[in-house]
Design a protein around this motif. Structure first.
Motif, PDB file in Angstrom:
ATOM      1  N   LYS A   1      21.133  19.883  15.912  1.00 10.30           N
ATOM      2  CA  LYS A   1      21.294  20.258  14.513  1.00 10.30           C
ATOM      3  C   LYS A   1      20.325  21.379  14.135  1.00 10.30           C
ATOM      4  O   LYS A   1      20.702  22.363  13.474  1.00 10.30           O
ATOM      5  CB  LYS A   1      21.050  19.036  13.626  1.00 10.30           C
ATOM      6  N   ALA A   2      19.066  21.233  14.583  1.00  8.04           N
ATOM      7  CA  ALA A   2      18.065  22.255  14.261  1.00  8.04           C
ATOM      8  C   ALA A   2      18.435  23.593  14.896  1.00  8.04           C
ATOM      9  O   ALA A   2      18.352  24.650  14.259  1.00  8.04           O
ATOM     10  CB  ALA A   2      16.685  21.803  14.736  1.00  8.04           C
TER      11      ALA A   2
ATOM     12  N   ALA B   1      21.408  24.579  15.795  1.00  7.14           N
ATOM     13  CA  ALA B   1      22.629  25.101  15.175  1.00  7.14           C
ATOM     14  C   ALA B   1      22.306  25.812  13.857  1.00  7.14           C
ATOM     15  O   ALA B   1      22.870  26.866  13.547  1.00  7.14           O
ATOM     16  CB  ALA B   1      23.625  23.972  14.940  1.00  7.14           C
ATOM     17  N   GLU B   2      21.387  25.212  13.087  1.00 11.44           N
ATOM     18  CA  GLU B   2      21.010  25.833  11.814  1.00 11.44           C
ATOM     19  C   GLU B   2      20.321  27.172  12.040  1.00 11.44           C
ATOM     20  O   GLU B   2      20.610  28.161  11.357  1.00 11.44           O
ATOM     21  CB  GLU B   2      20.093  24.891  11.029  1.00 11.44           C
ATOM     22  N   VAL B   3      19.402  27.212  13.010  1.00  9.88           N
ATOM     23  CA  VAL B   3      18.701  28.467  13.294  1.00  9.88           C
ATOM     24  C   VAL B   3      19.677  29.517  13.826  1.00  9.88           C
ATOM     25  O   VAL B   3      19.615  30.690  13.454  1.00  9.88           O
ATOM     26  CB  VAL B   3      17.558  28.225  14.305  1.00  9.88           C
ATOM     27  N   GLU B   4      20.601  29.075  14.684  1.00 14.38           N
ATOM     28  CA  GLU B   4      21.575  30.027  15.228  1.00 14.38           C
ATOM     29  C   GLU B   4      22.456  30.605  14.123  1.00 14.38           C
ATOM     30  O   GLU B   4      22.776  31.797  14.110  1.00 14.38           O
ATOM     31  CB  GLU B   4      22.441  29.347  16.284  1.00 14.38           C
ATOM     32  N   HIS B   5      22.829  29.713  13.181  1.00 10.66           N
ATOM     33  CA  HIS B   5      23.645  30.196  12.061  1.00 10.66           C
ATOM     34  C   HIS B   5      22.865  31.230  11.229  1.00 10.66           C
ATOM     35  O   HIS B   5      23.410  32.285  10.860  1.00 10.66           O
ATOM     36  CB  HIS B   5      24.061  29.021  11.182  1.00 10.66           C
ATOM     37  N   LYS B   6      21.598  30.930  10.952  1.00  8.18           N
ATOM     38  CA  LYS B   6      20.775  31.879  10.193  1.00  8.18           C
ATOM     39  C   LYS B   6      20.588  33.176  10.975  1.00  8.18           C
ATOM     40  O   LYS B   6      20.621  34.268  10.405  1.00  8.18           O
ATOM     41  CB  LYS B   6      19.406  31.250   9.886  1.00  8.18           C
TER      42      LYS B   6
ATOM     43  N   THR C   1      23.822  35.105  10.850  1.00  5.94           N
ATOM     44  CA  THR C   1      24.018  35.638   9.497  1.00  5.94           C
ATOM     45  C   THR C   1      23.103  36.826   9.237  1.00  5.94           C
ATOM     46  O   THR C   1      23.526  37.837   8.656  1.00  5.94           O
ATOM     47  CB  THR C   1      23.735  34.539   8.455  1.00  5.94           C
TER      48      THR C   1
END
Length: 814
Positions: free
Chosen positions: A596-597, A599-604, A607
């Protein structure tokens, strides 16, 4: 092969086979233009798709002979391997890009950019060929030859950026570093040329190529030292300047020696450079000998110029659908694909675990290539942000001017409307005959009002677009500044994950188990393939013919024993499967928080990258739209300025018209004259005028008020009435004071009664009166001008209402 291994009718794929054949013919006889590059890339990608369905590799079932001609020796080379076909297509792709890059004369900025891109694409094709294909196919695909090609392409791409940098008058030190990198690329190419294996492969052209590359090495080293000398000149290091210019001159002389036999264009360039460097050296040496007397250091004591690589090999992606188009044989699904989508695949899909992406930490250690491209592009365009800010500032200025002009027009119209209302109140609404045509001034004001409303509507609509444009600029300008800055800042701006030691341990454990899963999958597929091959080759017909029928069962049992060993391996693999899947499930549970962590960093991260790229790509559009907005508002500002002059003229005409109406009205209804004074106080007019009324006969000034005034005079502003009464002769004042028909408040007007007075010079007899007009102060962002200090109690600083001229004339003496 389709019939035998897929169990499908090959006739169903005639159209696909025809498309493949046409595509191959186009690729083999490719046109030497950009369309040719697209054809080669498409065919290369389709071959990549085809390999997963048809085994056409060396010694595979569907292999066919592939023949191409070597570029250097002219010999034909044949391999029964579809990879050889792909390798030859890749080689031609790199060669074609290099030809297109060299075709442009590079006299324009756009030509430099196109050539630079072609050379980088060529380097990418040769790099993919070197890293993904065997080097034994032919001599022109050896490791040394491909390294030679790659460095030649990168060197020429860097040349394009060097030319662009000098065209843009970039800083001398940066130009020197870019030129030094050109030297580095050509030195690498020269090392490949000097390799004995390469020399034997290239034959006669090896000497010519080596001589040309060495000439370029000396030439661009001279250019680098020329600009280092210019930097020393800027820093007033006159001794360093001399040695750099001398070194540049020495290197250029070496280049001239090696340039014998080169085309006239090369000789001309060398002569021009000699004029530049020779002149610089002679001037620097003379100045230092006679003026500065600085010690000239040895060249090896100075810091060497470190190259700045601004180009790279653009990668080849054989599975990019935008390049390869749809898979021609998409309908042909191999059995292996069906088998692969079994327990392992379903289980892995359910957990969404991809061994290649479960650990994506490497992506955070470097700036992605797409951002590097944008940073490199902005490095040669240092005024990007400045130009954008200036363009938007100009737009804001014109926008404000338009808004101020329209505001002033609206204020003029409102002021005129207020004056018209006061006139109607003073004269009575019925004073102007109904049905009479409006005066010309009213018609002009109506036209002005109509045009003003139209311009205001256009301005309001455009104002929204202008606001959105400024928002977009504010959004992108910070990103453009970041991309224009040092790469370290760009890297720091990209998010990166922070994992604890426990998180790292969980991640490593999951990767280890995934490796085991892949190992078991590969082992099972290998065992399965061996079993299939053994069964296909197992022919016991001869043994059955010579065996008695009663012994056949025993024969079968004996023959089946040959499969026991592979059967044991398969059973062991299946037995281990359950344990591995259980361990994978447990590891995946622990991995959930880390996933989860990450995935969030990858999304940021994605983006942020997309936002930065979007800001770069939005620059040209912002510049275009700001220019369009400036042109629009410049045109509107011109129209508004003309309308403002028209409004002023119409308002002046309207005021003059009102003045005439009042004069006519007062002639029809003159004010009543004062009655005769009492006999006891009668005197001759001259005596009365000279002596004036006695003070004791006048009422106190403080008792006067508007209620004491006649109805005709109550509407007059106090300052106007005071000014009028102050100009009456003493005889009239005395008569007013003594006449019992005149209200007591009018008999003795004092000097302080109707203050404040108008701050204008006293009116002379017969002089018409007009309200004071104050020049509009320049507004800012549409704010109204400040009221004048002597404005009366009326809106917009307009002063008192208009009065007929005869009211302000002194009455005749009685």
């Amino acid at each position: 092969f389709v019939l035998k291994n897929y169990g499908e009718n090959p006739e169903n794929y005639n159209e696909e086979l025809r498309k493949l054949e046409v595509l191959r013919q186009n690729a083999v006889n490719v046109p030497r233009d950009f369309e040719g590059c697209s054809t080669l890339r498409k065919y290369f990608g389709q071959l990549h798709y085809l390999q997963s369905r048809i085994p056409m590799g060396t010694e595979q079932e569907a292999a066919v002979p592939i023949t191409w001609t070597e570029i250097f020796s002219g010999k034909t080379v044949t391999h029964e391997d579809i990879k050889y076909e792909q390798a030859c297509i890749l080689y031609n792709l790199g060669a074609l890009h290099s030809m297109l890059g060299a075709m442009d004369k590079r006299v324009s900025e756009e030509g430099m950019k196109v050539s630079c891109t072609h050379f980088q694409c060529a380097a990418g094709a040769f790099t993919y060929l070197r890293d993904h294909f065997p080097h034994s196919y032919s001599v022109d695909m050896s490791h040394q030859i491909l390294n030679l090609n790659i460095n030649l392409m990168l060197g020429q791409a860097q040349e394009c950026l060097l030319e662009k940098s000098m065209l843009d008058n970039r800083k001398s030190f940066l130009v020197a570093r870019i030129s030094a990198q050109v030297v580095d690329y050509y030195k690498e190419a020269c090392r490949a040329l000097e390799n004995s294996e390469t020399a034997s492969l290239l034959g006669k052209i090896q000497k010519d190529w080596k001589k040309l590359v060495q000439m370029k090495i000396y030439y661009f080293a001279a250019v680098a030292h020329l600009h280092m000398g210019k930097q020393a000149e800027e820093q007033q290091k006159f001794g360093e300047r001399v040695i750099y210019f001398q070194s540049a001159l020495d290197k250029l002389n070496e280049a001239i020696k090696l340039a014998k036999g080169q085309p006239e264009t090369v000789q001309e360039a060398l002569r021009f450079t000699m004029d530049v460097i020779g002149g610089k050296y002679n001037s620097a040496k003379k100045d230092n000998d006679f003026i500065y007397h600085e010690a000239v250091p040895a060249l090896d004591t100075l810091q060497s110029v470190k190259g700045a690589p601004l180009v790279k090999a653009l990668p080849v992606n054989p599975t990019d659908p935008a390049v390869t188009g749809p898979d021609i044989f998409a309908k042909l699904v191999p059995m292996a694909a069906h088998e692969a989508s079994s327990l392992y695949s379903q289980f892995m899909d359910s957990m969404q675990l991809d061994p290649e992406t479960v650990d994506n930490l490497d992506m955070y250690s470097h700036i992605p290539p797409i951002l590097m491209e944008k940073c490199a592009a902005l490095s040669v365009r240092p005024d990007t942000v400045k130009n954008l800010v200036q363009s938007m500032q100009v737009l804001s200025g014109v926008f404000t001017d338009v808004e101020a002009s329209l505001k002033e027009i609206r204020d003029l119209l409102e002021e005129d409307e207020a004056q018209e209302r006061k006139l109607q109140e003073l004269l009575g609404k019925g004073s102007v005959p109904q049905g009479s045509p409006p005066p010309p001034s009213s018609t002009g004001l109506a036209e002005v009002s109509k045009e003003c409303s139209k311009y205001m509507e256009v301005h309001e609509k455009a104002s929204f677009t202008n606001t959105e444009l400024h928002k977009a600029m504010n959004l992108h300008i910070g990103n453009l500044r970041l991309l224009s800055g040092p790469l370290e800042q760009v890297r720091a701006a990209l998010p990166s994950p922070t994992l604890s030691e426990d998180d790292k341990q969980v991640l490593q454990n999951l990767k280890r188990i995934l490796g085991k899963v892949q190992e078991m999958r590969d082992q099972r597929m290998s065992l399965e393939q061996q079993l299939r091959e053994m069964i296909q080759k197992d022919d016991i017909t001869t043994s059955l013919v010579t065996t008695d029928r009663s012994e056949m069962k025993k024969l079968f049992e004996e023959q089946l024993k040959k499969y026991d060993q592979i059967k044991v391996y398969l059973e062991q693999n299946l037995a281990a499967q359950e344990n591995i899947l259980k361990a994978l499930t447990d590891a995946n549970v622990k991995y959930a928080a880390v996933r989860k962590a990450l995935a969030e960093v990858e999304h940021k991260w994605n983006t942020t990258v997309q936002t930065l790229v979007a800001s770069y790509e939005a620059y040209e559009d912002l510049m275009k739209k700001s220019q369009e907005g400036k042109d629009f508002y410049t045109d509107l500002e011109g129209k508004a300025a003309k309308l403002l002059e028209k409004a002023r003229a119409a308002c002046q005409a309207a005021e003059a018209n009102r003045q005439q109406i009042l004069e006519k009205e007062m002639k029809k209804h003159p004010p009543p004259r004062p009655t005769a004074p009492k006999p006891a106080l009668q005197k001759k007019p001259l005596e009365l005028e000279a002596e004036g009324p006695e003070v004791g006969d006048l009422p106190p000034l403080a008792s006067l008020g508007l209620a004491d005034l006649p109805e005709e005079l109550r509407s007059l502003p106090p300052d106007v009435l005071a000014a009028h009464l102050a100009r009456l002769p003493p005889a009239t004042l005395a008569a007013l004071a003594l006449d019992p028909a005149v209200p007591a408040g009018l008999r003795s007007p004092g000097p302080d009664l109707f203050a404040p007075r108008l701050a204008s010079a006293p009116l002379q007899p017969g002089q018409p009166f007009a309200p004071p007009r104050f020049p509009a102060l320049p507004g800012h962002y549409g704010l109204p001008p400040a009221p004048a200090a002597n404005a009366g109690p009326f809106p917009h600083g307009s002063g008192a209402p208009l009065l007929p001229a005869q009211l302000l004339q002194p009455s005749a003496p009685q």
